[in-house]
Design a protein around this motif. Structure first.
Motif, PDB file in Angstrom:
ATOM      1  N   ASP A 101       0.830  -1.210   0.000  1.00  0.00           N
ATOM      2  CA  ASP A 101       0.000   0.000   0.000  1.00  0.00           C
ATOM      3  C   ASP A 101       0.861   1.256   0.000  1.00  0.00           C
ATOM      4  O   ASP A 101       0.571   2.233  -0.700  1.00  0.00           O
ATOM      5  CB  ASP A 101      -0.938  -0.006   1.209  1.00  0.00           C
ATOM      6  CG  ASP A 101      -2.014  -1.071   1.082  1.00  0.00           C
ATOM      7  OD1 ASP A 101      -2.255  -1.546  -0.046  1.00  0.00           O
ATOM      8  OD2 ASP A 101      -2.606  -1.440   2.113  1.00  0.00           O
ATOM      9  N   ALA A 102       1.937   1.239   0.786  1.00  0.00           N
ATOM     10  CA  ALA A 102       2.825   2.414   0.860  1.00  0.00           C
ATOM     11  C   ALA A 102       3.532   2.640  -0.474  1.00  0.00           C
ATOM     12  O   ALA A 102       3.670   3.779  -0.931  1.00  0.00           O
ATOM     13  CB  ALA A 102       3.836   2.235   1.978  1.00  0.00           C
TER      14      ALA A 102
ATOM     15  N   ARG B 117      -2.759  10.536  -0.806  1.00  0.00           N
ATOM     16  CA  ARG B 117      -1.906  11.652  -1.205  1.00  0.00           C
ATOM     17  C   ARG B 117      -2.617  12.998  -1.033  1.00  0.00           C
ATOM     18  O   ARG B 117      -2.099  14.040  -1.453  1.00  0.00           O
ATOM     19  CB  ARG B 117      -1.473  11.482  -2.660  1.00  0.00           C
ATOM     20  CG  ARG B 117      -0.670  10.216  -2.922  1.00  0.00           C
ATOM     21  CD  ARG B 117      -0.133  10.193  -4.347  1.00  0.00           C
ATOM     22  NE  ARG B 117       0.798  11.309  -4.555  1.00  0.00           N
ATOM     23  CZ  ARG B 117       2.095  11.267  -4.261  1.00  0.00           C
ATOM     24  NH1 ARG B 117       2.616  10.158  -3.749  1.00  0.00           N
ATOM     25  NH2 ARG B 117       2.872  12.310  -4.483  1.00  0.00           N
ATOM     26  N   GLY B 118      -3.819  12.971  -0.468  1.00  0.00           N
ATOM     27  CA  GLY B 118      -4.558  14.208  -0.238  1.00  0.00           C
ATOM     28  C   GLY B 118      -5.388  14.651  -1.419  1.00  0.00           C
ATOM     29  O   GLY B 118      -5.866  15.793  -1.451  1.00  0.00           O
ATOM     30  N   ASN B 119      -5.586  13.760  -2.395  1.00  0.00           N
ATOM     31  CA  ASN B 119      -6.378  14.119  -3.577  1.00  0.00           C
ATOM     32  C   ASN B 119      -7.860  13.888  -3.337  1.00  0.00           C
ATOM     33  O   ASN B 119      -8.259  13.016  -2.562  1.00  0.00           O
ATOM     34  CB  ASN B 119      -5.941  13.291  -4.789  1.00  0.00           C
ATOM     35  CG  ASN B 119      -4.491  13.510  -5.159  1.00  0.00           C
ATOM     36  OD1 ASN B 119      -3.713  12.573  -5.244  1.00  0.00           O
ATOM     37  ND2 ASN B 119      -4.120  14.756  -5.380  1.00  0.00           N
TER      38      ASN B 119
ATOM     39  N   HIS C 280      -8.939  -3.966  -8.366  1.00  0.00           N
ATOM     40  CA  HIS C 280      -7.805  -3.077  -8.129  1.00  0.00           C
ATOM     41  C   HIS C 280      -8.249  -1.624  -7.942  1.00  0.00           C
ATOM     42  O   HIS C 280      -7.492  -0.812  -7.392  1.00  0.00           O
ATOM     43  CB  HIS C 280      -6.822  -3.144  -9.304  1.00  0.00           C
ATOM     44  CG  HIS C 280      -6.117  -4.462  -9.423  1.00  0.00           C
ATOM     45  ND1 HIS C 280      -6.069  -5.171 -10.602  1.00  0.00           N
ATOM     46  CD2 HIS C 280      -5.455  -5.210  -8.502  1.00  0.00           C
ATOM     47  CE1 HIS C 280      -5.392  -6.294 -10.418  1.00  0.00           C
ATOM     48  NE2 HIS C 280      -5.010  -6.340  -9.151  1.00  0.00           N
ATOM     49  N   LYS C 281      -9.423  -1.284  -8.427  1.00  0.00           N
ATOM     50  CA  LYS C 281      -9.843   0.118  -8.416  1.00  0.00           C
ATOM     51  C   LYS C 281      -9.959   0.705  -7.013  1.00  0.00           C
ATOM     52  O   LYS C 281      -9.518   1.833  -6.779  1.00  0.00           O
ATOM     53  CB  LYS C 281     -11.163   0.282  -9.184  1.00  0.00           C
ATOM     54  CG  LYS C 281     -11.005   0.162 -10.690  1.00  0.00           C
ATOM     55  CD  LYS C 281     -12.295   0.519 -11.409  1.00  0.00           C
ATOM     56  CE  LYS C 281     -12.105   0.501 -12.922  1.00  0.00           C
ATOM     57  NZ  LYS C 281     -13.348   0.891 -13.637  1.00  0.00           N
TER      58      LYS C 281
ATOM     59  N   GLU D 124      -7.916   4.576  -2.923  1.00  0.00           N
ATOM     60  CA  GLU D 124      -7.348   4.823  -1.599  1.00  0.00           C
ATOM     61  C   GLU D 124      -5.931   5.377  -1.694  1.00  0.00           C
ATOM     62  O   GLU D 124      -5.526   6.208  -0.880  1.00  0.00           O
ATOM     63  CB  GLU D 124      -7.366   3.521  -0.792  1.00  0.00           C
ATOM     64  CG  GLU D 124      -8.774   3.055  -0.431  1.00  0.00           C
ATOM     65  CD  GLU D 124      -8.785   1.663   0.173  1.00  0.00           C
ATOM     66  OE1 GLU D 124      -7.695   1.061   0.274  1.00  0.00           O
ATOM     67  OE2 GLU D 124      -9.874   1.185   0.547  1.00  0.00           O
ATOM     68  N   ALA D 125      -5.173   4.920  -2.699  1.00  0.00           N
ATOM     69  CA  ALA D 125      -3.809   5.423  -2.864  1.00  0.00           C
ATOM     70  C   ALA D 125      -3.809   6.898  -3.223  1.00  0.00           C
ATOM     71  O   ALA D 125      -3.025   7.694  -2.688  1.00  0.00           O
ATOM     72  CB  ALA D 125      -3.086   4.617  -3.939  1.00  0.00           C
TER      73      ALA D 125
END
Length: 502
Positions: free
Chosen positions: A200-201, A231-233, A220-221, A226-227
Motif C-alpha cells: 500500500d505504501a 496523497r490528499g487528492n 484493483h480500483k 485509496e492510494a
C-alpha cells in the motif's frame, strides 16, 4: 431500424457480429448449426469468457473462448493453421505481433477453442485450464471523440489530473493516452500484476507518476482510489459494471454511466452521466465552479447588510440616541433586497478563465481573509453613511420619519452599488460587461421602483413610518453609494496588485 443497422447491448459484441457478417457468417445460421449449450461469463480475474456449442449427444461439443491474448495463450498447446491443421505454438511471435498492433491504439481480443468429450452439456473453468488451440485475434478501434480530447485538456488546465484505468493491453492504453496527452508525458504504465506486487505504501508513491493503469481488474480500483486519497487528492472514479460498485462507493465522487452502466453501479455512484460522455464531467466541474462562485458572491454581498444593521442598532443603544432605523424598516430592507438584489447574483454568468484556476482546497474556509475584511469594511461604511445621514437630517430640521427614511435608503443604495462590486470578487463590473446579467439589471430597476414607493407612497409611509425626501437628500444617498463602490473597487485593485507583485 429505419433502414439502418443499430447495435443493441455491448459495443464490442456488436462489433464482432458486424465483422462476422462482413466475412459471410450469419449469426442465425451458425446458432442453428451450433446451438449454445452452456456459458462461462466473463470474469475480470479470468479475463475471458467461454461458450459451449454442440450438434448432438453423439458428437464432440466445442468450447470457444475469447479474452485477453495473455490469458488464452497460457492455456493453449497449439495454433490453428491456415489449412486447418494444428501447428506448434510460437508464443513469442504472437506476443510480438500483439504488441505491434496494440501500439497503434487497437484493442485486441484473442480466440481459442477445445473439443470436449461427447455428451458434455456443461462447461467449467477447469475444462479450459489447458489443451486449447489458439485460433487468432481480432483487432478493433474505439476512436476518441473530439470533445473528449478537448474535455481532458480543459480538466488539465483546471488542475485536474486525468488517469486512465483500463482492462486493455498496456500498448493500447499507452497509444490512447498519447492521443489524450495525459500527464506525465512519458506515459509510465502499471499493470494489474504490478499492482499486486506493490504494498500500500509503495502504491501511494507509484500512482503520482503513473498515467496509465492497464490490464486492471475492478478489484484493483478501490486500492487505486485509496492510494490517491492517501496523497490528499479528491478522487472522482468512473465505472459501469457491478464490480465497479466498491470503487464508486469508496471514491469521493463516484460517477456511473447512465446508458451502458448497470443498476448496481448507478445506485453506488454519487453522479450518473445520462449520455456516458466524459465531456459531461468537465462541463459539470465548470458548472459547479460557477455555482460555488455565485454562492460566495451572495454571501459576500448579504453579510455587510446584516452587520451594518446590527451595528446601527447597537451603536444607537450604546450611545443612547434615537434609533436611525426601526425594526419594521429593517424587515423591509431584508425582505426586498435579498430577493431583488442578492438572488440575482445566482444568474451571474461564469467568469472568463474559470477552468484555468487550480482546484480549491476543501479544507480552506468558504470566506478568505480578504473577503472577511471586505465584509467588515462595507458594513462599517453602511453604518457610517446611514448614521451620519440620519444625524445630518435631524440637524437640518427634518423629522424622525424623514431622517429614518434617508437612513433606510442609504442601506438600500449602498447594497445596490455594492452589488455591482460583487458580480466578481476580483474584477470590476466593466471587465465583465454591464449587460451580461440582465436579471441583475431587472432586479435593480424593480428595487429602485419599490424604494421610491417606500419613500413617497402614503400607504407605505403609514405602514413603514417613512416620509418623502427632498432632492438634496437623494444626492447624499447616491453619493454614499458611489463612495462604497469606489472604496471596494480600490480595495480590489490593491489586492490584485499586491498578489501580482508577490
Amino acid at each position: 431500424s429505419n433502414g439502418a443497422w443499430r447495435i443493441e447491448g455491448d459495443p464490442t459484441e456488436g462489433a464482432l457480429i458486424v465483422v462476422a457478417r462482413k466475412s459471410g457468417l450469419l449469426p442465425e445460421r451458425e446458432q442453428e448449426q451450433w446451438p449454445r449449450l452452456d456459458t462461462i461469463p466473463f470474469g475480470s480475474e479470468r479475463q475471458y469468457m467461454a461458450t459451449l456449442h454442440g450438434r448432438g449427444t453423439d458428437k464432440s461439443p466445442v468450447v470457444y473462448l475469447k479474452g485477453s491474448v495473455e490469458s488464452l495463450l497460457t492455456r493453449c498447446e497449439a495454433v490453428f493453421g491456415v489449412d486447418g491443421q494444428r501447428m506448434d505454438m510460437e508464443s513469442a511471435r504472437i506476443y510480438a505481433q500483439v504488441n505491434k498492433i496494440a501500439a497503434k491504439g487497437l484493442r485486441i481480443l484473442g480466440f481459442a477453442c477445445k473439443k470436449l468429450p461427447p455428451g458434455t452439456v456443461t462447461v467449467a473453468p477447469d475444462d479450459v485450464a489447458g489443451g486449447l488451440v489458439f485460433l487468432g485475434f481480432q483487432c478493433m478501434i474505439d476512436p476518441l471523440r473530439k470533445e473528449v480530447l478537448q474535455a481532458v485538456r480543459a480538466c488539465q488546465r483546471a488542475g485536474i489530473q486525468v488517469k486512465m484505468i483500463t482492462g486493455d493491453h498496456p500498448g493500447t492504453a499507452v497509444a490512447v493516452a498519447r492521443q489524450l496527452n495525459l500527464d506525465p508525458p512519458d506515459f509510465p504504465v502499471l499493470t494489474g500484476r504490478d499492482l499486486a506486487k506493490l504494498s500500500d505504501a509503495e502504491l501511494v508513491e507509484a500512482v503520482a507518476d503513473t498515467a496509465v493503469f492497464a490490464r486492471v481488474s475492478p478489484l484493483h480500483k478501490p486500492r487505486l482510489v485509496e492510494a490517491f486519497q492517501a496523497r490528499g487528492n479528491i478522487v472522482a472514479m468512473t465505472g459501469d459494471g457491478v464490480n465497479d460498485a466498491p470503487a464508486l462507493r469508496r471514491a469521493d465522487i463516484g460517477v456511473a454511466m447512465g446508458l451502458a452502466g448497470t443498476e448496481v453501479a448507478r445506485q453506488a455512484a454519487d453522479m450518473v452521466l445520462t449520455d456516458d460522455d466524459f465531456a459531461t464531467i468537465e462541463a459539470a466541474v465548470e458548472e459547479g465552479r460557477g455555482v460555488f462562485d455565485n454562492l460566495i458572491k451572495f454571501i459576500t454581498w448579504t453579510l455587510p447588510t446584516n452587520i451594518g444593521e446590527g451595528l446601527v442598532i447597537m451603536v444607537a443603544v450604546l450611545v443612547g440616541v434615537t434609533l436611525p432605523i426601526l425594526p419594521v424598516q429593517i424587515l423591509w430592507v431584508n425582505m426586498t433586497s435579498a430577493v431583488l438584489l442578492g438572488l440575482m447574483l445566482a444568474f451571474e454568468p461564469k467568469e472568463p478563465g474559470i477552468m484555468k484556476r487550480p482546484p480549491r482546497d476543501p479544507r480552506r474556509p468558504i470566506l478568505s481573509g480578504i473577503l472577511l475584511f471586505r465584509i467588515v469594511l462595507v458594513g462599517v461604511l453602511l453604518l457610517a453613511g446611514s448614521f451620519g445621514l440620519f444625524e445630518w437630517a435631524l440637524k437640518k430640521g427634518a423629522g424622525e420619519a424623514e431622517a429614518r427614511t434617508a437612513a433606510v435608503n442609504v442601506f438600500v443604495m449602498g447594497e445596490l452599488f455594492y452589488l455591482f462590486n460583487c458580480r466578481s470578487l476580483t474584477r470590476s463590473m466593466f471587465a465583465l460587461g454591464l449587460f451580461t446579467n440582465p436579471w441583475l439589471l431587472g432586479g435593480v430597476a424593480l428595487m429602485t421602483v419599490l424604494q421610491l414607493l417606500f419613500t413617497y407612497s402614503p400607504l407605505m409611509n403609514r405602514m413603514f413610518h417613512s416620509a418623502p425626501l427632498e432632492f438634496e437628500s437623494w444626492g447624499l444617498i447616491l453619493g454614499i453609494g458611489v463612495i462604497i463602490y469606489c472604496v471596494v473597487g480600490f480595495e480590489k485593485w490593491l489586492w490584485l496588485r499586491f498578489n501580482k507583485v508577490k
